[in-house]
Design a protein around this motif. Structure first.
Motif, PDB file in Angstrom:
ATOM      1  N   HIS A  65       0.825  -1.227   0.000  1.00 12.78           N
ATOM      2  CA  HIS A  65       0.000   0.000   0.000  1.00 12.78           C
ATOM      3  C   HIS A  65       0.851   1.265   0.000  1.00 12.78           C
ATOM      4  CE1 HIS A  65      -2.365  -3.285   1.920  1.00 12.78           C
ATOM      5  NE2 HIS A  65      -3.206  -2.909   0.991  1.00 12.78           N
ATOM      6  N   LYS A  66       2.157   1.095  -0.290  1.00 13.93           N
ATOM      7  CA  LYS A  66       3.081   2.196  -0.598  1.00 13.93           C
ATOM      8  C   LYS A  66       3.409   3.101   0.592  1.00 13.93           C
ATOM      9  CE  LYS A  66       2.072   0.342  -4.541  1.00 13.93           C
ATOM     10  NZ  LYS A  66       2.056  -1.084  -4.386  1.00 13.93           N
ATOM     11  N   ALA A  67       3.349   2.563   1.806  1.00 18.27           N
ATOM     12  CA  ALA A  67       3.923   3.297   2.936  1.00 18.27           C
ATOM     13  C   ALA A  67       5.405   3.501   2.637  1.00 18.27           C
ATOM     14  CB  ALA A  67       3.759   2.506   4.231  1.00 18.27           C
ATOM     15  N   GLN A  68       5.972   4.602   3.175  1.00 16.34           N
ATOM     16  CA  GLN A  68       7.398   4.870   2.914  1.00 16.34           C
ATOM     17  C   GLN A  68       8.149   5.134   4.204  1.00 16.34           C
ATOM     18  OE1 GLN A  68       7.916   8.092   0.142  1.00 16.34           O
ATOM     19  NE2 GLN A  68       8.067   6.676  -1.580  1.00 16.34           N
ATOM     20  N   PHE A  69       9.390   4.648   4.212  1.00 19.99           N
ATOM     21  CA  PHE A  69      10.256   4.805   5.387  1.00 19.99           C
ATOM     22  C   PHE A  69      11.631   5.281   4.920  1.00 19.99           C
ATOM     23  CE2 PHE A  69       7.306   1.308   5.754  1.00 19.99           C
ATOM     24  CZ  PHE A  69       6.630   1.606   6.927  1.00 19.99           C
ATOM     25  N   ARG A  70      12.283   6.105   5.767  1.00 20.59           N
ATOM     26  CA  ARG A  70      13.665   6.508   5.462  1.00 20.59           C
ATOM     27  C   ARG A  70      14.579   5.312   5.650  1.00 20.59           C
ATOM     28  NH1 ARG A  70      12.191  11.002   8.386  1.00 20.59           N
ATOM     29  NH2 ARG A  70      12.844   9.970  10.299  1.00 20.59           N
ATOM     30  N   ILE A  71      15.462   5.055   4.690  1.00 19.65           N
ATOM     31  CA  ILE A  71      16.348   3.905   4.867  1.00 19.65           C
ATOM     32  C   ILE A  71      17.399   4.199   5.941  1.00 19.65           C
ATOM     33  CG2 ILE A  71      15.963   2.959   2.556  1.00 19.65           C
ATOM     34  CD1 ILE A  71      18.682   4.009   1.745  1.00 19.65           C
ATOM     35  N   GLU A  72      17.699   5.477   6.160  1.00 27.06           N
ATOM     36  CA  GLU A  72      18.727   5.875   7.128  1.00 27.06           C
ATOM     37  C   GLU A  72      18.375   5.424   8.557  1.00 27.06           C
ATOM     38  OE1 GLU A  72      21.645   7.507   6.766  1.00 27.06           O
ATOM     39  OE2 GLU A  72      21.888   7.473   8.958  1.00 27.06           O
ATOM     40  N   ASP A  73      17.107   5.661   8.960  1.00 24.71           N
ATOM     41  CA  ASP A  73      16.743   5.354  10.358  1.00 24.71           C
ATOM     42  C   ASP A  73      15.392   4.650  10.496  1.00 24.71           C
ATOM     43  OD1 ASP A  73      15.051   7.361   9.671  1.00 24.71           O
ATOM     44  OD2 ASP A  73      15.674   8.772  11.221  1.00 24.71           O
ATOM     45  N   GLY A  74      14.754   4.287   9.375  1.00 22.67           N
ATOM     46  CA  GLY A  74      13.464   3.590   9.436  1.00 22.67           C
ATOM     47  C   GLY A  74      12.300   4.519   9.728  1.00 22.67           C
ATOM     48  N   GLY A  75      12.566   5.833   9.778  1.00 25.69           N
ATOM     49  CA  GLY A  75      11.510   6.791  10.131  1.00 25.69           C
ATOM     50  C   GLY A  75      10.380   6.786   9.108  1.00 25.69           C
ATOM     51  N   LEU A  76       9.162   6.967   9.600  1.00 26.15           N
ATOM     52  CA  LEU A  76       7.980   6.979   8.725  1.00 26.15           C
ATOM     53  C   LEU A  76       7.984   8.241   7.865  1.00 26.15           C
ATOM     54  CD1 LEU A  76       5.161   5.853   7.992  1.00 26.15           C
ATOM     55  CD2 LEU A  76       4.244   7.210   9.883  1.00 26.15           C
ATOM     56  N   CYS A  77       7.803   8.070   6.560  1.00 26.64           N
ATOM     57  CA  CYS A  77       7.685   9.224   5.656  1.00 26.64           C
ATOM     58  C   CYS A  77       6.272   9.342   5.111  1.00 26.64           C
ATOM     59  CB  CYS A  77       8.632   9.099   4.461  1.00 26.64           C
ATOM     60  SG  CYS A  77      10.336   8.894   4.892  1.00 26.64           S
ATOM     61  N   GLU A  78       5.678   8.231   4.716  1.00 25.74           N
ATOM     62  CA  GLU A  78       4.339   8.282   4.118  1.00 25.74           C
ATOM     63  C   GLU A  78       3.484   7.163   4.697  1.00 25.74           C
ATOM     64  OE1 GLU A  78       3.287  10.571   2.212  1.00 25.74           O
ATOM     65  OE2 GLU A  78       5.129  11.488   1.460  1.00 25.74           O
ATOM     66  N   PRO A  79       2.174   7.441   4.895  1.00 28.26           N
ATOM     67  CA  PRO A  79       1.259   6.402   5.350  1.00 28.26           C
ATOM     68  C   PRO A  79       0.986   5.411   4.199  1.00 28.26           C
ATOM     69  CG  PRO A  79       0.095   8.443   4.831  1.00 28.26           C
ATOM     70  CD  PRO A  79       1.545   8.700   4.574  1.00 28.26           C
ATOM     71  N   PRO A  80       0.220   4.356   4.380  1.00 23.99           N
ATOM     72  CA  PRO A  80      -0.701   4.117   5.484  1.00 23.99           C
ATOM     73  C   PRO A  80      -0.084   3.524   6.752  1.00 23.99           C
ATOM     74  CG  PRO A  80      -1.035   2.448   3.807  1.00 23.99           C
ATOM     75  CD  PRO A  80      -0.061   3.431   3.240  1.00 23.99           C
ATOM     76  N   ALA A  81       1.206   3.223   6.788  1.00 22.58           N
ATOM     77  CA  ALA A  81       1.781   2.893   8.100  1.00 22.58           C
ATOM     78  C   ALA A  81       1.667   4.146   8.968  1.00 22.58           C
ATOM     79  CB  ALA A  81       3.236   2.486   7.946  1.00 22.58           C
ATOM     80  N   LEU A  82       1.490   3.956  10.255  1.00 20.46           N
ATOM     81  CA  LEU A  82       1.382   5.110  11.151  1.00 20.46           C
ATOM     82  C   LEU A  82       2.553   5.152  12.118  1.00 20.46           C
ATOM     83  CD1 LEU A  82      -2.466   5.107  11.925  1.00 20.46           C
ATOM     84  CD2 LEU A  82      -1.219   6.325  10.134  1.00 20.46           C
ATOM     85  N   GLU A  83       3.483   4.211  11.971  1.00 19.80           N
ATOM     86  CA  GLU A  83       4.649   4.223  12.858  1.00 19.80           C
ATOM     87  C   GLU A  83       5.907   3.876  12.063  1.00 19.80           C
ATOM     88  OE1 GLU A  83       4.583   0.660  15.555  1.00 19.80           O
ATOM     89  OE2 GLU A  83       2.610   0.419  14.639  1.00 19.80           O
ATOM     90  N   SER A  84       7.039   4.222  12.659  1.00 18.67           N
ATOM     91  CA  SER A  84       8.328   3.959  12.013  1.00 18.67           C
ATOM     92  C   SER A  84       8.679   2.482  12.141  1.00 18.67           C
ATOM     93  CB  SER A  84       9.413   4.798  12.678  1.00 18.67           C
ATOM     94  OG  SER A  84       9.090   6.166  12.533  1.00 18.67           O
ATOM     95  N   LEU A  85       9.719   2.069  11.410  1.00 16.25           N
ATOM     96  CA  LEU A  85      10.159   0.675  11.490  1.00 16.25           C
ATOM     97  C   LEU A  85      10.983   0.450  12.759  1.00 16.25           C
ATOM     98  CD1 LEU A  85      11.347   0.022   7.815  1.00 16.25           C
ATOM     99  CD2 LEU A  85       9.148  -0.562   8.878  1.00 16.25           C
TER     100      LEU A  85
END
Ligand code: FAD
Length: 507
Positions: A65-85
């Motif tokens: 569903h195309k949630a996005q995370f920063r590869i550097e620290d796993g931080g959430l960039c785009e939903p539909p995830a609502l939390e970081s990795l």
């Protein structure tokens, strides 16, 4: 915590993650320059295997569903995830990768150091995302999340796909955040209906008589399903589908072998047709368009989806308009203006939604009753709106788009701006739809295109189609091409020529 040898450094590519297993845990190894990171291997949104996602521009995009995370620290960039990795400790010894079996603790609750109260009306896609984003972005004041439904916000996109097909019971539809999250993050859930708003005095009125003052508020009340005012529309087997309660009512009525007539050929109508058919009902769709979903997906994909439905026994009826639902106490048929009768035991109206803005009587409205917002999702001083009720500028054009992920993106922008930020929508709209076990992805937004080209056959997925205008990609539609669409979700943020897009796809 024990470190486990999981891979050789040389085995990890720069362009995609590698999934490894420690016990029952899937772990994702990602290359960040010459370094490595270890994150949880499944997307916190719906559990997609992140190793099948796309790594592009320093971001990892989830294949589903195309949630996005920063590869550097796993931080959430785009939903539909609502939390970081969640991140895991990692060491490289002599070219071997060692990863710990316990994730690193990540405490993110900001201290209660702010006297302001922020109120969110509606705990659906946008409202819940905004509440989480306010804390993620460091807001320490009170967060009140008001909804007229008692349960925490849940994933309503499953209702038409897996609930009315009787695969997922309504009370097992997952909540967007669990109770611990609300408690730890000090998000106060209020079960009430908002009945009025005084934007000048920053006050909301609730149906239980309470008045709530706010410093900033987000309106995210979503859409109310349209009901055709037909004689017989008040019979007990005539339904709409928006809430878990609606789905429960449909399930209480529907039995395999019965006849369902679905009025409308919207996405929700067609998904519901697929689900009720899979549950064993005889389904007729009464459609206004000769090819469903063609306005968004184009004729070829619309025809392919129709063929999939018909191959599964759906009857697609395009001749005539419903004028009455016949029956006394019980639905018997849908009567059409050409005199035809479509026999029915239940009727589902899938004829669109209207923005649920009745409580906001004093605010100016668009023709469709939505609230107009600026690029930062602001309605007026101290007041923001997001999701299905908001008309917002996309590439300079005022649009209201009913997509889950977009509602949450808008909510995250609103949350940042409620905190004094200046964020605008710079992303690519995305939605998905599910028919007879096939998931179709759609990226971008286009109402008129001057070229469309496919790789693969829409009648026989996998395929991907690109829509172009003046040589630039405006939208993409695909089935079973998840990683490619994940890559495009990032690439299409900048103008992307059709030729370049095909080169990237074929690379
Ligand atoms: P909602 O999620 O509807 O949330 C609004 C909330 O506000 C609700 O909880 C409601 O109870 C509450 N509320 C309303 N009025 C009041 C009031 N006066 N006081 C208090 N609370 C109030 N989109 C996709 O991209 N992909 C899909 O596959 C997909 N499938 C869908 C399937 C179904 C069955 C439905 C109904 C929609 C689907 N959508 C899908 C669309 C998507 O769900 C919406 O675009 C999205 O939910 C909009 O988010 P929202 O926050 O604006 O509204």
């Amino acid at each position: 915590m024990t470190l486990h040898r999981v891979a050789r450094f040389a085995d990890i590519s720069e362009h995609r993650g590698l999934e490894v297993q420690i016990g029952d845990n899937q772990i994702l190894l990602l290359k960040v320059g010459e370094q490595l990171r270890a994150y949880q291997g499944q997307c916190p949104h719906a559990g997609a295997p992140l190793a099948e996602g796309a790594v592009c521009n320093g971001r990892l995009t989830c294949p589903w569903h195309k949630a996005q995370f920063r590869i550097e620290d796993g931080g959430l960039c785009e939903p539909p995830a609502l939390e970081s990795l969640k991140r895991y400790p990692l060491e490289i010894r002599d070219g071997e990768v060692w990863v710990g079996d316990q994730s690193l603790q990540d405490t993110h609750t900001p201290p209660a150091d702010d006297a302001r109260t922020f109120v969110i009306v509606g705990a659906g896609a946008a409202g819940t995302a905004a509440a989480a984003a306010l804390r993620e972005k460091g807001f320490g004041g009170r967060v009140l999340l008001i909804d007229r439904e008692n349960a925490p916000g849940y994933d309503r996109t499953l209702l038409s796909k897996f609930v009315i097909s009787a695969e997922t019971p309504p009370d097992e539809v997952p909540s967007l955040c669990d109770e611990d999250f609300y408690r730890e993050q000090r998000i106060e859930r209020i079960h009430a209906e908002v009945t009025g708003l005084d934007a000048t005095n920053r006050t909301l009125r609730l149906n239980d008589g309470r008045a709530i003052q706010y410093d900033a508020a987000l309106l995210a009340t979503g859409g109310a399903p349209n009901r055709l005012a037909l004689p017989g529309a008040d019979l007990p087997q005539v339904f709409v589908l928006r809430t878990r309660a609606d789905a429960q009512q449909i399930l209480d009525s529907a039995k395999p072998g019965q006849r369902a007539v679905i009025i409308g050929d919207s996405f929700i109508a067609m998904e519901s047709a697929s689900s009720l058919r899979q549950y064993g009902l005889d389904v007729t769709v009464l459609a206004r368009h000769p090819v469903p979903l063609a306005k968004q997906f184009g004729e070829a994909v619309g025809k392919a989806i129709l063929a999939l439905h018909e191959a599964n026994g759906l009857v697609f009826h395009t001749d005539g308009e419903a004028v009455q639902i016949e029956g006394t106490n019980k639905v018997q048929a849908v009567l059409l203006d050409n005199g035809q009768r479509l026999p029915a035991d239940l009727v589902l109206m899938g004829v669109g939604v209207s923005p649920a803005t009745d409580p906001f009587a004093d605010l100016p409205k668009e023709k469709d009753r939505s609230l107009s917002v600026d690029g930062g999702m602001r309605v007026t001083g101290g007041l923001w709106a997001a999701g299905d009720i908001a008309t917002f500028p996309l590439n300079g054009q005022p649009l209201r788009i009913e997509h889950w992920r977009l509602a949450q993106q808008q909510a995250r922008i609103a949350a940042a701006n409620m905190l004094g930020g200046d964020e605008h929508y710079l992303d690519v709209p995305y939605f998905w739809t599910w028919h007879f076990g096939k998931n179709y992805d759609y990226l971008g937004h286009t109402e008129a295109w001057d070229e469309v080209e496919f790789e693969g056959d829409p009648f026989n997925p996998p395929f991907i189609g690109l829509f172009g205008k003046n040589g630039v990609v405006t939208a993409a539609v695909a089935c079973d091409r998840e990683q490619t669409v994940a890559m495009l979700a990032e690439r299409m943020k900048q103008p992307l020529s059709v030729d370049e897009a095909w080169r990237l796809i074929r690379e």
